[in-house]
Design a protein around this motif. Structure first.
Motif, PDB file in Angstrom:
ATOM      1  N   ARG A 129       0.904  -1.004   0.024  1.00  0.00           N
ATOM      2  CA  ARG A 129      -0.052  -0.087   0.041  1.00  0.00           C
ATOM      3  C   ARG A 129       0.971   1.316   0.064  1.00  0.00           C
ATOM      4  N   ALA A 130       1.892   1.112   0.399  1.00  0.00           N
ATOM      5  CA  ALA A 130       3.341   2.300   0.214  1.00  0.00           C
ATOM      6  C   ALA A 130       3.448   2.640  -1.117  1.00  0.00           C
ATOM      7  N   SER A 131       3.402   1.291  -1.994  1.00  0.00           N
ATOM      8  CA  SER A 131       3.816   1.476  -3.335  1.00  0.00           C
ATOM      9  C   SER A 131       2.445   1.732  -4.153  1.00  0.00           C
ATOM     10  N   VAL A 132       1.351   1.479  -3.785  1.00  0.00           N
ATOM     11  CA  VAL A 132       0.231   1.690  -4.378  1.00  0.00           C
ATOM     12  C   VAL A 132      -0.862   2.516  -3.741  1.00  0.00           C
ATOM     13  N   GLY A 133      -0.653   3.812  -3.698  1.00  0.00           N
ATOM     14  CA  GLY A 133      -1.456   4.395  -2.973  1.00  0.00           C
ATOM     15  C   GLY A 133      -2.961   4.857  -3.398  1.00  0.00           C
ATOM     16  N   MET A 134      -3.779   5.373  -2.849  1.00  0.00           N
ATOM     17  CA  MET A 134      -5.286   5.494  -3.079  1.00  0.00           C
ATOM     18  C   MET A 134      -5.868   6.785  -2.748  1.00  0.00           C
ATOM     19  N   VAL A 135      -6.558   7.429  -3.566  1.00  0.00           N
ATOM     20  CA  VAL A 135      -7.196   8.630  -3.180  1.00  0.00           C
ATOM     21  C   VAL A 135      -8.747   8.446  -3.518  1.00  0.00           C
ATOM     22  N   PHE A 136      -9.441   8.628  -2.532  1.00  0.00           N
ATOM     23  CA  PHE A 136     -10.977   8.079  -2.545  1.00  0.00           C
ATOM     24  C   PHE A 136     -11.992   9.187  -2.987  1.00  0.00           C
ATOM     25  N   THR A 207      -0.689  11.323  -0.106  1.00  0.00           N
ATOM     26  CA  THR A 207      -0.656   9.907  -0.877  1.00  0.00           C
ATOM     27  C   THR A 207       0.848   9.720  -1.545  1.00  0.00           C
ATOM     28  N   ILE A 208       1.309  10.931  -2.379  1.00  0.00           N
ATOM     29  CA  ILE A 208       2.690  11.094  -2.900  1.00  0.00           C
ATOM     30  C   ILE A 208       3.661  11.085  -1.745  1.00  0.00           C
ATOM     31  N   ALA A 209       3.335  11.625  -0.726  1.00  0.00           N
ATOM     32  CA  ALA A 209       4.378  11.777   0.330  1.00  0.00           C
ATOM     33  C   ALA A 209       4.958  10.558   0.593  1.00  0.00           C
ATOM     34  N   VAL A 210       4.408   9.459   0.449  1.00  0.00           N
ATOM     35  CA  VAL A 210       5.118   8.124   0.635  1.00  0.00           C
ATOM     36  C   VAL A 210       5.710   7.518  -0.586  1.00  0.00           C
ATOM     37  N   GLU A 213       4.480   3.947  -6.521  1.00  0.00           N
ATOM     38  CA  GLU A 213       4.685   3.799  -8.068  1.00  0.00           C
ATOM     39  C   GLU A 213       3.350   4.076  -8.793  1.00  0.00           C
ATOM     40  N   VAL A 214       2.216   3.504  -7.902  1.00  0.00           N
ATOM     41  CA  VAL A 214       0.888   3.757  -8.741  1.00  0.00           C
ATOM     42  C   VAL A 214      -0.054   4.344  -7.752  1.00  0.00           C
ATOM     43  N   ILE A 215      -0.861   5.419  -8.412  1.00  0.00           N
ATOM     44  CA  ILE A 215      -1.704   5.911  -7.505  1.00  0.00           C
ATOM     45  C   ILE A 215      -3.327   5.624  -8.045  1.00  0.00           C
ATOM     46  N   LEU A 216      -4.103   5.061  -7.039  1.00  0.00           N
ATOM     47  CA  LEU A 216      -5.432   4.630  -7.560  1.00  0.00           C
ATOM     48  C   LEU A 216      -6.275   5.744  -6.862  1.00  0.00           C
ATOM     49  N   MET A 217      -7.171   6.045  -7.981  1.00  0.00           N
ATOM     50  CA  MET A 217      -8.100   7.388  -7.592  1.00  0.00           C
ATOM     51  C   MET A 217      -9.670   6.924  -8.120  1.00  0.00           C
ATOM     52  N   ASP A 218     -10.202   6.880  -7.192  1.00  0.00           N
ATOM     53  CA  ASP A 218     -11.553   6.330  -7.085  1.00  0.00           C
ATOM     54  C   ASP A 218     -12.600   7.480  -7.378  1.00  0.00           C
ATOM     55  N   GLU A 219     -12.899   8.009  -8.353  1.00  0.00           N
ATOM     56  CA  GLU A 219     -14.011   9.015  -8.580  1.00  0.00           C
ATOM     57  C   GLU A 219     -13.361  10.302  -7.864  1.00  0.00           C
ATOM     58  N   PRO A 220     -12.093  10.447  -8.007  1.00  0.00           N
ATOM     59  CA  PRO A 220     -11.695  11.719  -7.197  1.00  0.00           C
ATOM     60  C   PRO A 220     -12.293  13.140  -7.312  1.00  0.00           C
ATOM     61  N   GLU A 240       1.525  12.405 -13.944  1.00  0.00           N
ATOM     62  CA  GLU A 240       1.764  11.310 -14.965  1.00  0.00           C
ATOM     63  C   GLU A 240       3.181  11.066 -15.470  1.00  0.00           C
ATOM     64  N   GLU A 241       4.037  12.017 -15.255  1.00  0.00           N
ATOM     65  CA  GLU A 241       5.245  11.949 -15.256  1.00  0.00           C
ATOM     66  C   GLU A 241       6.020  10.898 -14.575  1.00  0.00           C
ATOM     67  N   GLN A 242       5.598  10.927 -13.396  1.00  0.00           N
ATOM     68  CA  GLN A 242       6.377  10.228 -12.408  1.00  0.00           C
ATOM     69  C   GLN A 242       5.648   8.731 -11.818  1.00  0.00           C
ATOM     70  N   PHE A 243       4.232   8.957 -11.986  1.00  0.00           N
ATOM     71  CA  PHE A 243       3.451   7.913 -11.551  1.00  0.00           C
ATOM     72  C   PHE A 243       2.710   7.179 -12.488  1.00  0.00           C
ATOM     73  N   SER A 244       2.041   5.915 -12.146  1.00  0.00           N
ATOM     74  CA  SER A 244       0.975   5.434 -12.987  1.00  0.00           C
ATOM     75  C   SER A 244      -0.348   5.702 -12.448  1.00  0.00           C
ATOM     76  N   ILE A 245      -1.082   6.389 -12.664  1.00  0.00           N
ATOM     77  CA  ILE A 245      -2.444   6.587 -12.170  1.00  0.00           C
ATOM     78  C   ILE A 245      -3.618   5.813 -12.953  1.00  0.00           C
ATOM     79  N   CYS A 246      -4.421   5.102 -12.067  1.00  0.00           N
ATOM     80  CA  CYS A 246      -5.534   4.573 -12.384  1.00  0.00           C
ATOM     81  C   CYS A 246      -6.600   5.254 -11.769  1.00  0.00           C
TER      82      CYS A 246
END
Lengths: 297, 460
Positions: A129-136, A207-210, A213-220, A240-246
């Protein structure tokens, strides 16, 4: 064995052809749903950050996702669209094992991150979860100061040795989230006192403070006004330049604006995936076209 | 007619009025509900209220004033030699007359003048009741009839009935408030009488509590010292011990139950905790006095400590056990009120369950937990039965939990039980103690409710 497999494969292709014809009338979608539909378009990319293969999710006995295979590429924004209840959020939550927190939820299938299958029950979810963060969907800052909100992740993962390093992490995270100028004079104020859009950007900063590699965004952006939405979208395109974003979104305009690839989900199936432009200009599947043109959903 | 019969008749009349009003509404609507402003039931209620409410009101006022008026009239008819008696003797005579009226006293050997007065009293009462019956029933009938004839299709019966219902609810809710104010005032006035005998400063800051006052001048040893500090100190000591038990155990059990326990365990454990809350405090009291206190004394002796058999420790421990479910269920509520989004946020950052609880859930719930603890403290301070049975009567000013102490509630009980004269400082002291207790718990509750309200707003 081989013969049966081949036979199943043929049956699949046959059904596929049939589905396209049948689905044109909305009443028949329910009947067609029982069959598994093969995904149209290329679900694989070169050098994926994450590679999902045949992911199935069940809530108790009810199947929410059927055999979804999808790659999350490096430094790309991938949008997941589809009508409510199609399983796009459920799929998103598989990627950082947030479904673990739901009683009766089972995830079956392989989700590779590097060499590791993160869906293995033996894996430690903390580093994952540190490498796949999430925004709700709804901004959920902790009822602490802005500073403490951003410091939360670095603190629990021990990402710094001196306080000055922590300060640097916090300042850069807030800067990259585009929030620094608005909050730099009141870092000790509660994060819950910010406006909705600021709160959501605070959650992104958190989320990006940790350094995931990937940030998940659920209807942000679904709880935000258009101006805040524009800010968050701008932010995503910078990140996008640094992370993968779903990103899961109900707004097709948003998907079209920000994403590089788009995946269309329907009743637990991944119907179609491809370059965003191609999906919106020239959808291959009837269901995708119906959804995008607003015929249902 | 008797009061109760009158009320029953009135209600029967009101029921009649209800049906009459309803069918009248149907009649004026010419069989079409659509023509009516309100549903027929409202017209029925409207008629019934007009029929019964004024009559009931008149009867209530009448019956309240009746005894005073009749007494005055009887008094006027008494012979001069009795009328010129002083006030207290006159009250006695009136009492005799009332006893004669109700047949509590033998009429054979009574003063003929009093007998005559009793007859007068009886006849006056009968007349009064007869007039009341006639007045009330005729008013009910008249108003009911009037309401009935006034029913028109466009009349807003529903609005009137709703307004009256709201008024009725208002009266109900004000009963609780008025009662509270009454209790507070009665305690306050008795306390003021006490403070006339004993200065407030002596009471609040005096270090010696010995409420036995001398009844005769030559009595020795009953000095009557009313310094509440030792009593208050005892209360606080026992409350403190109780909180030392209840807060950690209650809070941690709440955390376990709401965050870790499986639904099955939770379903089994919560009712058990509630049973603990349902044990009568008197049972805790003898548990403390007969089991815990001797155990602590024996354990202390084994360690070479001198433990009083009614130690503060025993009472405090048992009181703490009593309060565990209280703290636990209040904390459970506030922990559950922390939105799932907070947990999700923490988990998504890679926090473990205990980190989530320590760093997010507990701080979020803290104001609510503090409020719960304050409410628990005010309960512990006011708790009576356990300390009556397990704590002592000796007002020792000590911080040693192994010694016997006494509490405010215990002192109130001792001061007011048995035969007491209600004008000595000794009994009045109980009201002063009660007032102090009331003020302390009131302040605690106000703070707690304020904190809870602030906390609720945070997530809205």
């Amino acid at each position: 064995m081989n013969e049966t497999k081949e036979a199943v494969g043929q049956a699949d292709q046959f059904e596929q052809a049939e589905v396209i014809q049948v689905v044109a009338t909305p009443q028949s979608t329910a009947r067609v749903h029982r069959e598994h539909r093969t995904t149209i378009g290329e679900c694989r990319v070169d050098n994926p950050r994450m590679r999902c293969t045949d992911v199935n999710v069940f809530y108790d006995d009810k199947q929410a996702i059927n055999n979804v295979s999808l790659d999350i590429g490096e430094n790309e924004i991938i949008a997941m669209i589809g009508p409510s209840g199609c399983g796009k959020s459920t799929f998103l939550r598989c990627l950082n094992r947030m479904n673990d927190t739901i009683d009766g939820c089972r995830v079956i299938g392989e989700i590779l991150m590097g060499e590791e299958n993160i869906n293995d029950p033996r894996i430690d979810v903390v580093p994952l979860r540190a490498s796949v963060g999430m925004v709700f969907q709804k901004p959920n800052p902790f009822p602490k100061s802005i500073w403490e909100n951003v410091a939360f992740g670095p603190k629990i993962h021990g990402l710094y040795d001196h306080k000055s390093e922590l300060e640097e992490i916090i300042v850069t995270s807030l800067q990259r989230a585009g929030l620094w100028d608005e909050v730099k004079d009141r870092l000790d104020q509660p994060g819950t006192g910010l406006s909705g859009g600021q709160q959501q950007r605070l959650c992104i900063a958190r989320t990006i403070a940790v350094e995931p590699e990937v940030i998940l965004m659920d209807e942000p952006c679904s709880a935000l006004d258009p101006i805040s939405t524009a800010k968050v979208e701008e932010l995503m395109m910078e990140l996008e330049e640094q992370f993968s974003i779903c990103i899961v979104t109900h707004s097709m305009q948003q998907a079209a604006r920000v994403s590089r690839r788009t995946a269309y989900f329907h009743l637990g199936d991944l119907i179609e995936v491809g370059e965003t432009e191609q999906i919106f200009r020239n959808p291959q599947h009837q269901l995708t076209e119906d959804y995008i043109t607003g015929r249902f959903g | 007619m008797q009061g109760s019969t009158l009320v029953i008749t009135l209600l029967a009349l009101a029921t009649l009025a209800y049906y009459a009003g309803r069918s009248r509404a149907f009649a004026v609507a010419q069989g079409k509900l659509r023509n009516l402003h309100s549903l027929p039931i409202y017209y029925g209620l409207y008629t019934a209220i007009w029929c019964a409410a004024p009559g009931l009101l008149i009867a209530a006022v009448w019956l309240m004033l009746e005894p005073t008026l009749i007494t005055k009239m009887v008094l006027g008819g008494l012979p001069d030699n009795i009328r010129q008696l002083d006030k207290s003797r006159l009250t006695l005579v009136l009492n005799d007359i009332r006893n004669l009226v109700h047949g509590h006293a033998p009429s054979a050997d009574a003063d003929p003048a009093l007998l005559k007065a009793a007859e007068h009293y009886k006849s006056l009462t009968a007349t009064s009741h007869a007039i009341l019956t006639i007045v009330v029933l005729s008013i009910a009938a008249a108003l009911g009839w009037l309401a009935l004839t006034r029913i028109k299709p466009h009349q807003r019966a529903r609005n009137t009935v709703e307004t009256l219902l709201v008024a009725f609810l208002k009266i109900c809710s004000s009963i609780a408030i008025v009662t509270t104010i009454g209790i507070v005032l009665s305690v306050l006035f008795e306390s003021i009488r006490f403070f006339e005998a004993v200065p407030v400063t002596d009471f609040l800051f005096g270090l010696k509590w010995s409420p036995q006052t001398a009844i005769r001048a030559d009595q020795v040893g009953s000095s009557g010292a009313f310094g509440m500090v030792p009593v208050m100190a005892g209360t606080l000591l026992i409350t403190f011990i109780a909180m030392l038990v209840a807060v950690p155990v209650g809070l941690l059990s709440a955390i376990y139950l709401s965050e870790y326990a499986s639904p099955k365990f939770r379903a089994a454990a919560k009712p058990l905790l509630e049973i603990l809350a349902g044990v009568p405090t008197v049972v805790y009291g003898f548990f403390a006095a007969l089991t815990v206190a001797p155990f602590i004394r024996d354990a202390g002796q084994a360690l070479g400590l001198d433990v009083a058999s009614e130690s503060a420790l025993a009472a405090g421990l048992v009181m703490g056990i009593m309060i565990i479910p209280f703290v636990s269920s209040l904390s459970d509520d506030v922990i559950n009120a922390v939105p799932q989004a907070m947990r999700d946020g923490a988990y998504a950052l890679g926090a473990t369950q205990s980190e989530t609880i320590r760093k997010v859930i507990f701080p979020s719930a803290l104001p609510g937990i503090i409020a719960g603890v304050l409410l628990a403290v005010s309960r512990a301070i006011g708790e009576t039965m356990i300390v009556v049975m397990a704590a002592g009567l000796a007002a020792n000013l000590t911080a040693n939990p192994l010694e016997a102490v006494t509490t405010v509630t215990v002192q109130i009980v001792t001061l007011l039980t048995g035969d007491q004269e209600f004008d000595s400082p000794k009994t009045l002291a109980a009201f002063a103690l009660g007032l102090v207790l009331f003020i302390i718990t009131l302040i605690l509750n106000v703070i707690a409710l304020h904190v809870v309200r602030k906390y609720r707003e945070q997530y809205e």
